[in-house]
Design an enzyme around this catalytic site. Structure first.
Site, PDB file in Angstrom:
ATOM      1  N   LYS A  74      -0.331  44.292   7.452  1.00  0.00           N
ATOM      2  CA  LYS A  74      -1.207  43.001   7.592  1.00  0.00           C
ATOM      3  C   LYS A  74      -1.346  42.480   8.838  1.00  0.00           C
ATOM      4  CE  LYS A  74      -1.155  42.563   2.636  1.00  0.00           C
ATOM      5  NZ  LYS A  74      -0.219  43.070   1.737  1.00  0.00           N
ATOM      6  N   ASP A  87      10.746  44.251   2.916  1.00  0.00           N
ATOM      7  CA  ASP A  87       9.279  44.590   3.185  1.00  0.00           C
ATOM      8  C   ASP A  87       8.593  43.371   3.780  1.00  0.00           C
ATOM      9  OD1 ASP A  87       6.724  45.035   2.987  1.00  0.00           O
ATOM     10  OD2 ASP A  87       6.657  45.845   0.866  1.00  0.00           O
ATOM     11  N   TYR A 139       5.799  43.982  -4.722  1.00  0.00           N
ATOM     12  CA  TYR A 139       4.702  44.793  -4.529  1.00  0.00           C
ATOM     13  C   TYR A 139       5.293  45.470  -3.463  1.00  0.00           C
ATOM     14  CZ  TYR A 139       0.423  47.467  -3.983  1.00  0.00           C
ATOM     15  OH  TYR A 139      -0.544  48.444  -3.673  1.00  0.00           O
TER      16      TYR A 139
HETATM   17  C1  PLP Z   1       0.182  44.343   1.069  1.00  0.00           C
HETATM   18  C2  PLP Z   1       1.496  44.895   0.941  1.00  0.00           C
HETATM   19  C3  PLP Z   1       1.948  46.094   0.663  1.00  0.00           C
HETATM   20  C4  PLP Z   1       0.786  47.361   0.834  1.00  0.00           C
HETATM   21  O1  PLP Z   1       0.253  47.446   2.102  1.00  0.00           O
HETATM   22  P1  PLP Z   1      -1.133  48.314   1.936  1.00  0.00           P
HETATM   23  O2  PLP Z   1      -1.644  48.026   3.476  1.00  0.00           O
HETATM   24  O3  PLP Z   1      -1.935  47.254   1.231  1.00  0.00           O
HETATM   25  O4  PLP Z   1      -0.871  49.605   1.626  1.00  0.00           O
HETATM   26  C5  PLP Z   1       3.367  46.383   0.834  1.00  0.00           C
HETATM   27  N1  PLP Z   1       4.037  45.307   0.719  1.00  0.00           N
HETATM   28  C6  PLP Z   1       3.623  43.938   0.777  1.00  0.00           C
HETATM   29  C7  PLP Z   1       4.869  42.978   0.556  1.00  0.00           C
HETATM   30  C8  PLP Z   1       2.348  43.772   0.633  1.00  0.00           C
HETATM   31  O5  PLP Z   1       1.977  42.367   0.574  1.00  0.00           O
END
Ligand code: PLP
Length: 428
Positions: A266, A238, A143
């Site tokens: 995060k 990511d 994601y």
């Molecule tokens: C949570 C998450 C996102 C998206 O971040 P948001 O702040 O919710 O837009 C993207 N990549 C990874 C791996 C994530 O866990």
């Protein structure tokens, strides 16, 4: 037990889609009423009905030093009093950038944004702008936020051209997103055979945390690094979830593979809407105003968010990561002892203070493997734990997290609850 939350949910659904501002909060996959949260402190959440939960969601990862850490609260209150946003540069932003750069290998230059979605979207734009190529590779089950080009469903096999998995994503957008399988280098190689010079970037979660917590097989990240080098493709980790969570230098530091670009979010925002992308200097100099790749934000580098992020990183010393490692090891060893004692068909993964418990006795290496889990049993387990005061992520496809406030005592209480809950789940 959740009467007030039920009333709030009913009221919320009238004014907000599904009553929530992010879909997974609605408990759609596990069913039932989500507790409406009133406050949080340390390792605990408190809901509107007066229940207390040991929290393993931690606002989906950020609360690594516990909720409402007094030093963060104090620093943010002081920052707040100076004004909440200026739309002009501050020294704080430099401090956060420098702190990140000092910890993460190959992070030369970094740009602050507001969400992980924005960070990933911007990193892909940068990779495209710098290479002059349109396509990129993502992995089924990873994601990267909800930007159009990432909302591409898992296809069956490496060469499946993406089909959008949300209405509103155009076929044209989907065409440039190529899908591979996590932990399967051959699936990536075969894409490069078809498109040897068209792939701007490979983006992945180095530990797949949006499929429950799947670590990279040995050689997988190294293999991607080699393929990217051979094809002039930008490798993007990511690390929105893994950054500053699975270790002092994130997943890249832990696994010893350095990407060209990173995305963060995060933990780095300390519970505020703050995220970042960054990496190799020559690539990052393409970003406006140094270069032509445009990206901007009214509230980017917001002083309150930056204060929270900076304070959080300062509290995250190498010793604190050792403590987190020990705590999460205690939890996973305890879980394994329960699984083995009763012979439950379950398996688990753990990387630093991030874990996944799967209702399957097969090894779980890919997104496909998670589809094979007993989701009904997971859902029953989720509710059995909630009833016992333990708040897990409401989906088999999500990872669990620990904070520095998850003491031995709290972990042992969790294990007791888990043994009890599993007995109930497997008796049914
Ligand atoms: C949570 C998450 C996102 C998206 O971040 P948001 O702040 O919710 O837009 C993207 N990549 C990874 C791996 C994530 O866990």
């Amino acid at each position: 037990m959740l009467e007030k939350s039920q009333q709030l949910l009913q009221r919320a659904t009238k004014s907000i889609p599904g009553g929530v501002n992010s879909p997974v909060r609605a408990f759609k996959s596990v069913g039932g009423t989500p507790p409406f949260i009133e406050r949080a402190e340390g390792a605990y959440l408190f809901d509107a009905d007066g229940n207390r939960y040991i929290d393993y969601v931690l606002t989906w990862g950020p609360a690594i030093i516990g909720h409402a850490h007094p030093e963060v609260v104090e620093a943010c209150q002081a920052a707040m009093a100076k004004g909440s946003s200026f739309g002009a540069p501050t020294e704080l932003e430099i401090e956060l950038a420098e702190t990140m750069i000092a910890r993460v290998p190959g992070l030369d230059v970094v740009r602050l944004v507001n969400s992980g979605t924005e960070a990933c979207m911007s990193a892909i734009r940068l990779a495209r702008g710098a290479t002059g190529r349109d396509k990129f590779i993502k992995f089924a089950g990873c994601y990267h936020g909800h930007a159009d080009s990432f909302l591409i469903a898992a296809g069956s096999g490496a060469l499946t051209l993406g089909t959008p998995n949300s209405p509103g994503v155009t076929a044209g957008t989907a065409r440039d997103t190529l899908l591979a399988q996590f932990n399967d280098l051959d699936s990536v190689r075969s894409i490069f055979e078809t498109f040897p010079t068209d792939v701007a970037a490979i983006i992945l979660e180095p530990v797949c945390g949006n499929t429950g917590c799947i670590p990279p097989d040995p050689g997988f990240l190294e293999g991607l690094r080699e393929l990217c080098d051979a094809h002039g493709t930008v490798l993007i980790f990511d690390e929105v979830m893994t950054g500053f969570r699975v270790g002092y230098g994130g997943a890249a530091g832990r696994f010893g593979v350095t990407p060209d670009l990173y995305t963060f979010g995060k933990v780095v925002g300390g519970g505020f809407p703050l995220a970042a992308y960054g990496g190799r200097e020559d690539l990052m100099r393409h970003v406006a105003p140094d270069g032509p790749v445009y990206q901007a934000g009214t509230l980017s580098g917001n002083p309150i968010a930056v204060t929270a992020g900076l304070k959080t990183l300062q509290l995250l010393t190498p010793e604190v990561y050792e403590q987190l490692e020990a705590a999460s090891l205690r939890l996973s060893k305890g879980m394994q002892a329960i699984i083995d004692k009763h012979g439950y068909p379950m398996t688990q993964h753990r990387v630093g203070a991030m874990f996944g418990v799967f209702f399957s006795d097969q090894t779980v290496h890919t997104h496909e493997d998670v589809h094979g889990c007993d989701l009904d049993r997971f859902n029953a387990f989720f509710h059995a734990m909630l009833k016992r005061g333990v708040y897990l992520a409401p989906s088999q496809y999500e990872a669990g997290f620990l904070s520095t406030h998850h003491s031995d005592e709290i972990i042992d209480q969790t294990l007791e609850a888990a043994e009890d809950a599993l007995a109930e789940v497997f008796a049914a």
